[in-house]
Scaffold this motif. Structure first.
Motif, short mmCIF file in Angstrom:
data_model
loop_
_atom_site.label_atom_id
_atom_site.label_comp_id
_atom_site.label_asym_id
_atom_site.label_seq_id
_atom_site.Cartn_x
_atom_site.Cartn_y
_atom_site.Cartn_z
N UNK A 216 0.83 -1.21 0.00
CA UNK A 216 0.00 0.00 0.00
C UNK A 216 0.87 1.26 0.00
N UNK A 217 0.42 2.25 -0.72
CA UNK A 217 1.08 3.57 -0.77
C UNK A 217 0.08 4.65 -0.38
N UNK A 218 0.62 5.73 0.20
CA UNK A 218 -0.17 6.91 0.57
C UNK A 218 0.45 8.12 -0.12
N UNK A 219 -0.40 9.05 -0.54
CA UNK A 219 0.10 10.25 -1.22
C UNK A 219 -0.23 11.47 -0.36
N UNK A 220 0.80 12.23 -0.02
CA UNK A 220 0.63 13.44 0.79
C UNK A 220 0.98 14.66 -0.05
N UNK A 221 0.35 15.77 0.29
CA UNK A 221 0.78 17.07 -0.26
C UNK A 221 1.39 17.82 0.91
N UNK A 222 2.69 18.08 0.81
CA UNK A 222 3.40 18.77 1.90
C UNK A 222 4.14 19.97 1.35
N UNK A 223 3.75 21.14 1.75
CA UNK A 223 4.41 22.39 1.33
C UNK A 223 4.64 22.42 -0.18
N UNK A 224 3.59 22.13 -0.91
CA UNK A 224 3.68 22.20 -2.38
C UNK A 224 4.38 21.02 -3.02
N UNK A 225 4.79 20.04 -2.18
CA UNK A 225 5.48 18.89 -2.74
C UNK A 225 4.59 17.64 -2.62
N UNK A 226 4.64 16.78 -3.65
CA UNK A 226 3.91 15.51 -3.59
C UNK A 226 4.84 14.45 -3.02
N UNK A 227 4.38 13.81 -1.94
CA UNK A 227 5.20 12.80 -1.27
C UNK A 227 4.45 11.47 -1.29
N UNK A 228 5.09 10.44 -1.82
CA UNK A 228 4.47 9.11 -1.75
C UNK A 228 5.18 8.32 -0.65
N UNK A 229 4.35 7.70 0.19
CA UNK A 229 4.87 7.02 1.38
C UNK A 229 4.36 5.59 1.40
N UNK A 230 5.24 4.65 1.72
CA UNK A 230 4.81 3.26 1.87
C UNK A 230 5.41 2.71 3.16
N UNK A 231 4.69 1.83 3.84
CA UNK A 231 5.24 1.27 5.09
C UNK A 231 6.63 0.66 4.87
N UNK A 232 7.52 0.91 5.83
CA UNK A 232 8.88 0.38 5.71
C UNK A 232 8.86 -1.14 5.89
N UNK A 233 9.87 -1.81 5.32
CA UNK A 233 9.96 -3.27 5.42
C UNK A 233 10.47 -3.62 6.82
N UNK A 234 9.65 -4.36 7.54
CA UNK A 234 10.00 -4.68 8.92
C UNK A 234 10.29 -6.17 9.10
N UNK A 235 10.15 -6.93 8.03
CA UNK A 235 10.27 -8.39 8.15
C UNK A 235 8.91 -9.05 8.25
N UNK A 236 7.87 -8.25 8.53
CA UNK A 236 6.54 -8.86 8.64
C UNK A 236 5.68 -8.58 7.41
N UNK A 237 6.20 -7.78 6.49
CA UNK A 237 5.41 -7.60 5.26
C UNK A 237 6.20 -8.07 4.05
#
Ligand code: PLP
Ligand code: COI
Length: 369
Positions: free
Chosen positions: A247-268
């Motif tokens: 899964x990915x999430x898209x944020x708008x932060x200070x005019x910038x588009x940021x795509x975020x995905x959960x970090x790999x922890x060994x459980x995904x």
């Protein structure tokens, strides 16, 4: 990546009864996902002490097994999924099969199963796709989904790693994973069940992970949702992944588009689409981050308008937007339930690469035939 002549490792025994062109065309109309299979499959046996034996490409059909085969009791079973695509010049290429081969071996190691040399993994794919090339669909969004698997076949009821295994590769012409196509899906955050815990098998693509997920997937359906969103096992707060996709999430932060995905922890599962999208997102001018994201953050970022999109990604799902979220902690909509521009742009970039409509600057495509 180039393929060497691996054909010699696989004996070719063509089916005496392949589907006729008419039958094939009829079956390939609206294929959906994983419902139809090509004329052939590849099998390669393994015996401890002797190693991998000669592979055979033969007619698609049932596998005979001893009822005491340990896979049927203790579940040593792993699989992979990658796709082959028709290219504009009529050739066929597959997307990052070397990465699937490496992940297959990581899964094998976790389940105390033998590793399969990459030459056999890729050689089997080359043999099967070449033999069944008429089954590779041509439309953008359609492909030949390749399903490699390995099971423990020794007849032995002692709880220990099997001494015999079978590698099998089958192929399935496929379109969209979700019956509604690429329409945004509704997801259910599971508070009642956990997919994977630290030290467990979350990072491996083993059959048991999927067996354990089905009751939660059924609950999601009962709640009117298409997919489960899994949370971490300890705090039950951080988003991990979905039933069969990252899964990915898209944020708008200070005019910038940021795509975020959960970090790999060994459980995904370390998705190959996930890894590819992190790179493609940066090339599209977005910032891309891997970090922890809590359900509370998801909810508040939507309420505050900081998060504008969310989408699922995987080989089968490609990129599928998430339009609605339901949970015991509340329900919310994302981008009014519509596909957002970032998901659409990344989906197009990925599909263009896979279908040979954009230059393969990463060397991700392996020519098959
Ligand atoms: N997570 C799970 C549980 C999966 O089954 C899959 C599918 O393979 C993915 C994520 C996505 O991985 P990939 O992009 O390599 O297909
Ligand atoms: C894939 O995308 O290849 C998957 O394995 C997802 C699901 C069909 C299990």
């Amino acid at each position: 990546m180039s393929l060497t002549a691996n054909d010699a490792m696989i004996e070719i025994r063509p089916s005496a009864h392949p589907a006729s062109a008419e039958e094939r065309a009829a079956r390939m109309t609206n294929p959906g996902f994983g419902r139809i299979f090509t004329d052939h499959m590849v099998v390669v046996p393994y015996v401890e002490g002797k190693g991998w034996g000669k592979g055979v490409l033969k007619a698609y059909g049932p596998i005979e097994m001893d009822p005491a085969a340990s896979v049927l009791h203790y579940g040593q079973a792993i699989f992979e999924g990658f796709k082959a695509y028709k290219q504009p010049d009529g050739s066929i290429a597959s997307f990052r099969p070397d990465a699937n081969s490496r992940r297959f071996n990581a899964s094998a190691a976790r389940l105390a199963m033998p590793e399969l040399p990459e030459e056999i993994f890729i050689g089997a794919a080359k043999a099967l796709i070449s033999q069944d090339k008429a089954w590779v669909p041509g439309a953008v969004g359609e492909s030949l989904y390749m399903r490699p698997l390995m099971i423990a076949t020794e007849a032995a009821l002692g709880v220990r790693p099997s001494n015999e295994y079978l590698f099998v590769l089958l192929a399935s012409p496929s379109g969209a994973y979700f019956p509604a196509g690429v329409k945004p899906v509704t997801v259910w955050i599971s508070d009642d069940y956990v997919r994977a815990a630290p030290g467990g098998t979350g990072f491996a693509k083993c059959a048991g992970n999927y067996a354990a997920s089905l009751v939660a997937q059924r609950q999601a359906k009962e709640e009117g949702c298409d997919q489960v969103v899994w949370l971490d096992a300890i705090q039950r707060e951080y988003i991990e992944e979905m039933g069969g996709m990252n899964i990915f999430f898209v944020y708008q932060e200070k005019g910038e588009t940021v795509v975020v995905t959960p970090e790999l922890t060994g459980t995904l599962l370390p998705g190959i689409t996930r890894d590819s999208l992190l790179q493609l997102a940066r090339e599209q001018g977005f910032r891309a981050e891997e970090r922890k994201i809590s359900v509370a953050e998801w909810k508040s970022a939507i309420a505050e308008g900081r998060m504008t999109e969310a989408f699922a990604c995987g080989t089968a799902a490609v990129i599928t937007p998430v339009g609605h979220v339901k949970s015991r902690r509340g329900n919310w909509d994302i981008n009014k339930g519509e596909t957002g521009p970032v998901a659409a742009k990344l989906r197009e970039a990925l599909l263009n690469l896979q279908h040979g409509l954009a230059p393969d600057t990463h060397g991700w495509m392996t020519k098959i035939v």
